[in-house]
Design a protein around this motif. Sequence first.
Motif, PDB file in Angstrom:
ATOM      1  N   LEU A  14       0.817  -1.219   0.000  1.00 27.32           N
ATOM      2  CA  LEU A  14       0.000   0.000   0.000  1.00 27.32           C
ATOM      3  C   LEU A  14       0.848   1.266   0.000  1.00 27.32           C
ATOM      4  CD1 LEU A  14      -2.799  -0.991   2.541  1.00 27.32           C
ATOM      5  CD2 LEU A  14      -3.052  -0.680   0.070  1.00 27.32           C
ATOM      6  N   ARG A  15       2.115   1.130   0.331  1.00 28.68           N
ATOM      7  CA  ARG A  15       3.004   2.290   0.431  1.00 28.68           C
ATOM      8  C   ARG A  15       3.901   2.457  -0.791  1.00 28.68           C
ATOM      9  NH1 ARG A  15       1.088   5.964   3.395  1.00 28.68           N
ATOM     10  NH2 ARG A  15       0.483   5.347   5.498  1.00 28.68           N
ATOM     11  N   LYS A  16       3.690   1.603  -1.776  1.00 29.31           N
ATOM     12  CA  LYS A  16       4.531   1.681  -2.973  1.00 29.31           C
ATOM     13  C   LYS A  16       3.808   2.417  -4.091  1.00 29.31           C
ATOM     14  CE  LYS A  16       7.136  -2.413  -1.777  1.00 29.31           C
ATOM     15  NZ  LYS A  16       7.154  -3.870  -1.857  1.00 29.31           N
ATOM     16  N   ARG A  17       4.611   2.926  -5.022  1.00 30.94           N
ATOM     17  CA  ARG A  17       4.076   3.667  -6.158  1.00 30.94           C
ATOM     18  C   ARG A  17       3.709   2.683  -7.270  1.00 30.94           C
ATOM     19  NH1 ARG A  17       4.306   8.934  -8.487  1.00 30.94           N
ATOM     20  NH2 ARG A  17       4.848   9.919  -6.513  1.00 30.94           N
ATOM     21  N   SER A  18       2.541   2.863  -7.832  1.00 35.11           N
ATOM     22  CA  SER A  18       2.102   1.974  -8.913  1.00 35.11           C
ATOM     23  C   SER A  18       2.730   2.378 -10.241  1.00 35.11           C
ATOM     24  CB  SER A  18       0.578   2.013  -9.037  1.00 35.11           C
ATOM     25  OG  SER A  18      -0.012   1.412  -7.911  1.00 35.11           O
ATOM     26  N   ARG A  19       2.947   1.409 -11.096  1.00 31.16           N
ATOM     27  CA  ARG A  19       3.501   1.670 -12.434  1.00 31.16           C
ATOM     28  C   ARG A  19       2.370   1.854 -13.434  1.00 31.16           C
ATOM     29  NH1 ARG A  19       6.032  -2.667 -10.386  1.00 31.16           N
ATOM     30  NH2 ARG A  19       4.827  -4.058 -11.728  1.00 31.16           N
ATOM     31  N   ALA A  20       2.673   2.619 -14.482  1.00 28.57           N
ATOM     32  CA  ALA A  20       1.681   2.849 -15.534  1.00 28.57           C
ATOM     33  C   ALA A  20       1.361   1.549 -16.262  1.00 28.57           C
ATOM     34  CB  ALA A  20       2.192   3.887 -16.524  1.00 28.57           C
ATOM     35  N   VAL A  21       0.131   1.427 -16.706  1.00 25.93           N
ATOM     36  CA  VAL A  21      -0.276   0.297 -17.539  1.00 25.93           C
ATOM     37  C   VAL A  21       0.170   0.557 -18.975  1.00 25.93           C
ATOM     38  CG1 VAL A  21      -2.280  -0.904 -18.518  1.00 25.93           C
ATOM     39  CG2 VAL A  21      -2.254  -0.264 -16.089  1.00 25.93           C
ATOM     40  N   THR A  22       0.812  -0.427 -19.593  1.00 25.18           N
ATOM     41  CA  THR A  22       1.242  -0.277 -20.986  1.00 25.18           C
ATOM     42  C   THR A  22       0.547  -1.288 -21.901  1.00 25.18           C
ATOM     43  OG1 THR A  22       3.149  -1.664 -20.473  1.00 25.18           O
ATOM     44  CG2 THR A  22       3.507   0.711 -20.451  1.00 25.18           C
ATOM     45  N   ASP A  23       0.100  -2.411 -21.334  1.00 25.98           N
ATOM     46  CA  ASP A  23      -0.588  -3.426 -22.135  1.00 25.98           C
ATOM     47  C   ASP A  23      -2.050  -3.496 -21.725  1.00 25.98           C
ATOM     48  OD1 ASP A  23       1.751  -4.182 -23.478  1.00 25.98           O
ATOM     49  OD2 ASP A  23       2.332  -5.488 -21.802  1.00 25.98           O
ATOM     50  N   PHE A  24      -2.914  -3.148 -22.657  1.00 27.04           N
ATOM     51  CA  PHE A  24      -4.353  -3.158 -22.370  1.00 27.04           C
ATOM     52  C   PHE A  24      -4.914  -4.506 -22.823  1.00 27.04           C
ATOM     53  CE2 PHE A  24      -4.750   1.193 -20.999  1.00 27.04           C
ATOM     54  CZ  PHE A  24      -3.546   1.738 -21.438  1.00 27.04           C
ATOM     55  N   ASN A  25      -4.510  -5.513 -22.078  1.00 28.89           N
ATOM     56  CA  ASN A  25      -4.749  -6.900 -22.491  1.00 28.89           C
ATOM     57  C   ASN A  25      -5.790  -7.586 -21.594  1.00 28.89           C
ATOM     58  OD1 ASN A  25      -3.400  -7.289 -20.098  1.00 28.89           O
ATOM     59  ND2 ASN A  25      -1.432  -7.788 -21.052  1.00 28.89           N
ATOM     60  N   PRO A  26      -6.112  -8.848 -21.925  1.00 29.40           N
ATOM     61  CA  PRO A  26      -7.121  -9.559 -21.130  1.00 29.40           C
ATOM     62  C   PRO A  26      -6.787  -9.632 -19.639  1.00 29.40           C
ATOM     63  CG  PRO A  26      -6.698 -10.747 -23.162  1.00 29.40           C
ATOM     64  CD  PRO A  26      -5.689  -9.631 -23.100  1.00 29.40           C
ATOM     65  N   ARG A  27      -5.505  -9.653 -19.324  1.00 28.86           N
ATOM     66  CA  ARG A  27      -5.104  -9.702 -17.916  1.00 28.86           C
ATOM     67  C   ARG A  27      -5.546  -8.430 -17.181  1.00 28.86           C
ATOM     68  NH1 ARG A  27      -0.254 -12.310 -15.142  1.00 28.86           N
ATOM     69  NH2 ARG A  27       0.078 -10.944 -13.383  1.00 28.86           N
ATOM     70  N   LEU A  28      -5.409  -7.279 -17.877  1.00 29.59           N
ATOM     71  CA  LEU A  28      -5.882  -6.010 -17.300  1.00 29.59           C
ATOM     72  C   LEU A  28      -7.400  -6.049 -17.138  1.00 29.59           C
ATOM     73  CD1 LEU A  28      -5.425  -2.961 -16.517  1.00 29.59           C
ATOM     74  CD2 LEU A  28      -5.885  -2.450 -18.937  1.00 29.59           C
ATOM     75  N   HIS A  29      -8.078  -6.555 -18.147  1.00 27.22           N
ATOM     76  CA  HIS A  29      -9.544  -6.613 -18.084  1.00 27.22           C
ATOM     77  C   HIS A  29     -10.012  -7.494 -16.930  1.00 27.22           C
ATOM     78  CE1 HIS A  29      -9.864  -5.448 -22.635  1.00 27.22           C
ATOM     79  NE2 HIS A  29      -9.179  -4.583 -21.919  1.00 27.22           N
ATOM     80  N   GLN A  30      -9.285  -8.591 -16.702  1.00 30.92           N
ATOM     81  CA  GLN A  30      -9.618  -9.477 -15.586  1.00 30.92           C
ATOM     82  C   GLN A  30      -9.429  -8.755 -14.254  1.00 30.92           C
ATOM     83  OE1 GLN A  30     -10.667 -12.943 -15.853  1.00 30.92           O
ATOM     84  NE2 GLN A  30     -11.315 -12.246 -13.831  1.00 30.92           N
ATOM     85  N   LEU A  31      -8.312  -8.019 -14.156  1.00 33.52           N
ATOM     86  CA  LEU A  31      -8.053  -7.242 -12.933  1.00 33.52           C
ATOM     87  C   LEU A  31      -9.193  -6.250 -12.685  1.00 33.52           C
ATOM     88  CD1 LEU A  31      -6.253  -6.113 -10.603  1.00 33.52           C
ATOM     89  CD2 LEU A  31      -5.223  -4.583 -12.316  1.00 33.52           C
ATOM     90  N   ILE A  32      -9.575  -5.515 -13.733  1.00 34.53           N
ATOM     91  CA  ILE A  32     -10.619  -4.500 -13.582  1.00 34.53           C
ATOM     92  C   ILE A  32     -11.956  -5.146 -13.222  1.00 34.53           C
ATOM     93  CG2 ILE A  32     -11.953  -2.731 -14.796  1.00 34.53           C
ATOM     94  CD1 ILE A  32      -9.392  -2.023 -16.359  1.00 34.53           C
ATOM     95  N   ASP A  33     -12.288  -6.253 -13.883  1.00 31.80           N
ATOM     96  CA  ASP A  33     -13.548  -6.939 -13.575  1.00 31.80           C
ATOM     97  C   ASP A  33     -13.561  -7.420 -12.119  1.00 31.80           C
ATOM     98  OD1 ASP A  33     -14.557  -6.503 -16.096  1.00 31.80           O
ATOM     99  OD2 ASP A  33     -14.018  -8.477 -16.865  1.00 31.80           O
TER     100      ASP A  33
END
Length: 182
Positions: A14-33
Motif C-alpha cells: 500500500l506504500r509503494k508507487r504503482s507503475r503505468a499500464v502499458t498493455d491493455f490486455n485480457p489480464r488487465l480486463h480481468q483485474l478491472i472486472d
Amino acid sequence: MALRNILREGEPTLRKRSRAVTDFNPRLHQLIDDMRETLVNAGGAGLAAPQVGVLRAVALVVDMEREAQDDSERIVELVNPEIVASSGEQTGAEGCLSVPDLYGLVTRPDIVKVRARDRNGKPFEFTGKSVTARAICHEADHLKGIMFTDIAQRYLSKEELDEISRGEGDGEGHDGAEREEG
Ligand code: NI
C-alpha cells in the motif's frame, strides 16, 4: 470474475508507487472486472489496484452524480489517471476500505478533472464533484502510496460521524460520510 482480498494498512504494498499500464490486455480486463466485483461487494466509493496487491495505475471510482440503478453502473474505470485540474475546497469525513472503521476529516478540492485511459487504452477525461471528487483524489493518492491517514486533520468519533451522516445523507443510501472511499 472473482472477489480479491483487500489489503489492510500496514501491508508494504500500500506504500509503494504503482507503475503505468502499458498493455491493455485480457489480464488487465480481468483485474478491472475483479476490482469492480470487489468494490461493489465492499460497498465502497472507490478502489485502487494496490489495495488488491497489484502495483499498476488502475483505479475505480463510483460516480455519485450518475443516474443509475445501482453502484456497478456508476463505476468509472480509470487507467493511468492523472488529475489535470481541480477547484474549490471541501472538508469532510473520509474513510478507506484498507482502514476499516476509521474516519478522518480530510480537505480535498470540490471539483476534480482527471485524464485517463479506458480498459482498451482509449484516452478520456472525467470530471467529478463533491464526494466523487473526493474519491478521485483518494484513489489517485493510493497509486502514489499515500493513505488518507497521512493527511487527515484528525479522526472522527462515532458520534461525530453520525452527526455528519445525518446532515449530509441524501436519503438514497449514498451517504458520503458513511462510505469508505476505497
Ligand atoms: Ni482507500
